[in-house]
Design an enzyme around this catalytic site. Structure first.
Site, mmCIF file in Angstrom:
data_model
loop_
_atom_site.group_PDB
_atom_site.id
_atom_site.type_symbol
_atom_site.label_atom_id
_atom_site.label_comp_id
_atom_site.label_asym_id
_atom_site.label_seq_id
_atom_site.Cartn_x
_atom_site.Cartn_y
_atom_site.Cartn_z
ATOM 1 N N CYS A 180 -10.358 1.869 16.954
ATOM 2 C CA CYS A 180 -11.194 3.025 17.303
ATOM 3 C C CYS A 180 -11.600 3.778 16.037
ATOM 4 C CB CYS A 180 -10.481 3.917 18.320
ATOM 5 S SG CYS A 180 -9.162 4.936 17.633
ATOM 6 N N ASP A 234 -8.323 5.589 -5.996
ATOM 7 C CA ASP A 234 -7.192 6.486 -6.258
ATOM 8 C C ASP A 234 -7.522 7.969 -6.115
ATOM 9 O OD1 ASP A 234 -8.590 7.086 -8.681
ATOM 10 O OD2 ASP A 234 -7.585 5.421 -9.681
ATOM 11 N N GLN A 274 -15.448 2.288 -8.275
ATOM 12 C CA GLN A 274 -14.785 1.225 -7.523
ATOM 13 C C GLN A 274 -13.338 1.615 -7.249
ATOM 14 O OE1 GLN A 274 -15.835 -2.829 -9.384
ATOM 15 N NE2 GLN A 274 -16.381 -1.372 -10.960
ATOM 16 N N HIS A 295 -15.393 1.586 -2.685
ATOM 17 C CA HIS A 295 -14.337 0.768 -2.101
ATOM 18 C C HIS A 295 -13.348 1.567 -1.262
ATOM 19 C CE1 HIS A 295 -15.135 -2.487 -5.402
ATOM 20 N NE2 HIS A 295 -16.053 -2.464 -4.473
ATOM 21 N N TYR A 324 0.822 -1.215 0.000
ATOM 22 C CA TYR A 324 0.000 0.000 0.000
ATOM 23 C C TYR A 324 0.854 1.262 0.000
ATOM 24 C CZ TYR A 324 -4.510 -2.230 0.031
ATOM 25 O OH TYR A 324 -5.613 -2.942 -0.354
ATOM 26 N N CYS A 374 -1.973 3.770 15.927
ATOM 27 C CA CYS A 374 -2.878 4.822 16.387
ATOM 28 C C CYS A 374 -2.427 5.288 17.776
ATOM 29 C CB CYS A 374 -4.286 4.253 16.445
ATOM 30 S SG CYS A 374 -5.533 5.387 17.070
HETATM 31 P P1 NAD Z 1 -10.482 -4.837 -13.354
HETATM 32 O O1 NAD Z 1 -9.014 -4.690 -13.200
HETATM 33 O O2 NAD Z 1 -11.129 -6.110 -13.007
HETATM 34 O O3 NAD Z 1 -10.888 -4.525 -14.855
HETATM 35 C C1 NAD Z 1 -10.382 -3.418 -15.550
HETATM 36 C C2 NAD Z 1 -11.222 -3.232 -16.791
HETATM 37 O O4 NAD Z 1 -10.768 -2.060 -17.455
HETATM 38 C C3 NAD Z 1 -11.132 -4.376 -17.809
HETATM 39 O O5 NAD Z 1 -12.442 -4.723 -18.217
HETATM 40 C C4 NAD Z 1 -10.346 -3.743 -18.970
HETATM 41 O O6 NAD Z 1 -10.736 -4.267 -20.235
HETATM 42 C C5 NAD Z 1 -10.715 -2.288 -18.833
HETATM 43 N N1 NAD Z 1 -9.758 -1.338 -19.403
HETATM 44 C C6 NAD Z 1 -8.408 -1.456 -19.538
HETATM 45 N N2 NAD Z 1 -7.889 -0.340 -20.079
HETATM 46 C C7 NAD Z 1 -8.926 0.516 -20.267
HETATM 47 C C8 NAD Z 1 -9.036 1.850 -20.792
HETATM 48 N N3 NAD Z 1 -7.952 2.526 -21.214
HETATM 49 N N4 NAD Z 1 -10.260 2.433 -20.851
HETATM 50 C C9 NAD Z 1 -11.358 1.757 -20.424
HETATM 51 N N5 NAD Z 1 -11.316 0.505 -19.935
HETATM 52 C C10 NAD Z 1 -10.113 -0.109 -19.845
HETATM 53 O O7 NAD Z 1 -11.111 -3.621 -12.551
HETATM 54 P P2 NAD Z 1 -12.497 -3.451 -11.773
HETATM 55 O O8 NAD Z 1 -13.631 -3.997 -12.549
HETATM 56 O O9 NAD Z 1 -12.514 -2.030 -11.354
HETATM 57 O O10 NAD Z 1 -12.356 -4.364 -10.471
HETATM 58 C C11 NAD Z 1 -11.157 -4.413 -9.776
HETATM 59 C C12 NAD Z 1 -11.215 -4.064 -8.308
HETATM 60 O O11 NAD Z 1 -9.944 -3.542 -8.004
HETATM 61 C C13 NAD Z 1 -12.159 -3.003 -7.900
HETATM 62 O O12 NAD Z 1 -12.743 -3.454 -6.742
HETATM 63 C C14 NAD Z 1 -11.312 -1.761 -7.572
HETATM 64 O O13 NAD Z 1 -11.676 -1.254 -6.311
HETATM 65 C C15 NAD Z 1 -9.935 -2.255 -7.450
HETATM 66 N N6 NAD Z 1 -8.897 -1.465 -8.160
HETATM 67 C C16 NAD Z 1 -8.841 -0.109 -8.083
HETATM 68 C C17 NAD Z 1 -7.860 0.600 -8.790
HETATM 69 C C18 NAD Z 1 -7.847 2.116 -8.724
HETATM 70 O O14 NAD Z 1 -8.290 2.686 -7.744
HETATM 71 N N7 NAD Z 1 -7.359 2.792 -9.756
HETATM 72 C C19 NAD Z 1 -6.915 -0.061 -9.555
HETATM 73 C C20 NAD Z 1 -6.970 -1.451 -9.605
HETATM 74 C C21 NAD Z 1 -7.987 -2.132 -8.918
HETATM 75 ZN ZN ZN Z 2 -7.181 3.796 17.662
#
Ligand code: NAD
Ligand code: ZN
Length: 241
Positions: A129, A103, A100, A118, A66, A145
């Protein structure tokens, strides 16, 4: 009529628009997706790091990952697709983003109505806490904490419940939407994907923006096959003021 023109017409007649965004929305900003080749989770199973069990087993390893992701965020910027969605808040009677992504790029692009299903990478919270720290500062390998308990990333992990209020707000927006844009999500993570299903059931026109068909493609009215930046920029031009 091209697909872009068709979707632009749907949007021109729409009052209420909701965008459900996933990792693909941020791909062109330089944030790796999880499931695509080269994604950050290619070499291990998500459950190993992004789960309460994984954190209990090896908190330092989870924090190391992270910390890297948080440091990565400081080096990137939202892209034009994020900015189009932000500008559309002035264009439509109701424009909301249900995401979802953890970032924070929608906020940084100027969107005010963002529902983060998320959680957020820039939040850290105490496991015991109500203490919360907001910001991307490096808190060290094993942050604690003031109450003495361990602190954890403020994101929702596998097997955890989504924030109820945020999910309910997202569902309500979906129910009322005239158009639902599903952008850059594989559509396999629930309950996030059900936001899109609810929009469809509520009568919204359903548009998928993704270079590849996701799990929700079968219920889409129109699929725009391309990246988020290209497709949202073209739509913005085609919709006009
Ligand atoms: P996923 O990684 O499962 O799927 C990503 C999707 O994006 C795919 O269907 C792919 O074809 C598509 N894709 C790739 N490049 C693209 C573009 N340039 N434009 C449009 N689409 C494009 O992601 P998900 O469905 O969001 O699920 C993954 C989980 O992971 C979620 O729960 C999310 O919270 C988390 N996550 C978040 C981040 C972030 O915050 N940026 C990054 C990775 C994963
Ligand atoms: Zn605490």
């Amino acid at each position: 009529m091209s697909d872009i023109v068709q979707v632009a017409e749907m949007l021109r007649g729409a009052g209420r628009v909701v965008a459900l965004t996933g990792a693909g929305m941020s791909a062109e900003a330089g944030v790796p997706t999880f499931r695509d080749g080269g994604g950050v989770w290619k070499n291990f199973r998500p459950e190993e790091l992004a789960s309460p069990e994984g954190f209990a087993r090896d908190p330092l390893r989870v924090w190391a990952w992270y910390r890297e992701r948080r440091a990565g965020l400081a080096r990137i910027e939202p892209h034009e697709g994020h900015r189009v969605l932000a500008r559309w808040e002035a264009r439509f009677e109701s424009m909301a983003v249900v995401t979802q992504n953890v970032d924070g790029l929608h906020h940084r692009a100027g969107s005010q109505r963002v529902f983060e299903l998320h959680g957020r990478l820039d939040e850290t919270r105490c496991v015991a806490c109500e203490c919360r720290i907001v910001g991307l500062d490096d808190l060290g390998p094993d942050p604690r904490c003031a109450c003495g308990a361990r602190m954890r990333p403020g994101v929702v992990w596998f097997g955890e419940l989504l924030p109820v209020d945020t999910l309910e707000a997202g569902m309500e927006l979906a129910r009322q939407a005239d158009v639902c844009l599903v952008i850059g999500t594989s559509g396999v993570v629930y309950p996030a994907a059900s936001v899109a299903e609810v929009a469809k059931q509520g009568g919204a026109a359903f548009v998928e923006i993704n270079p590849q068909p996701g799990a929700l493609a079968s219920i889409a009215d129109v699929c725009l096959r391309g990246g988020a930046v290209e497709m949202l920029t073209k739509l913005d031009d085609a919709v006009g003021r």
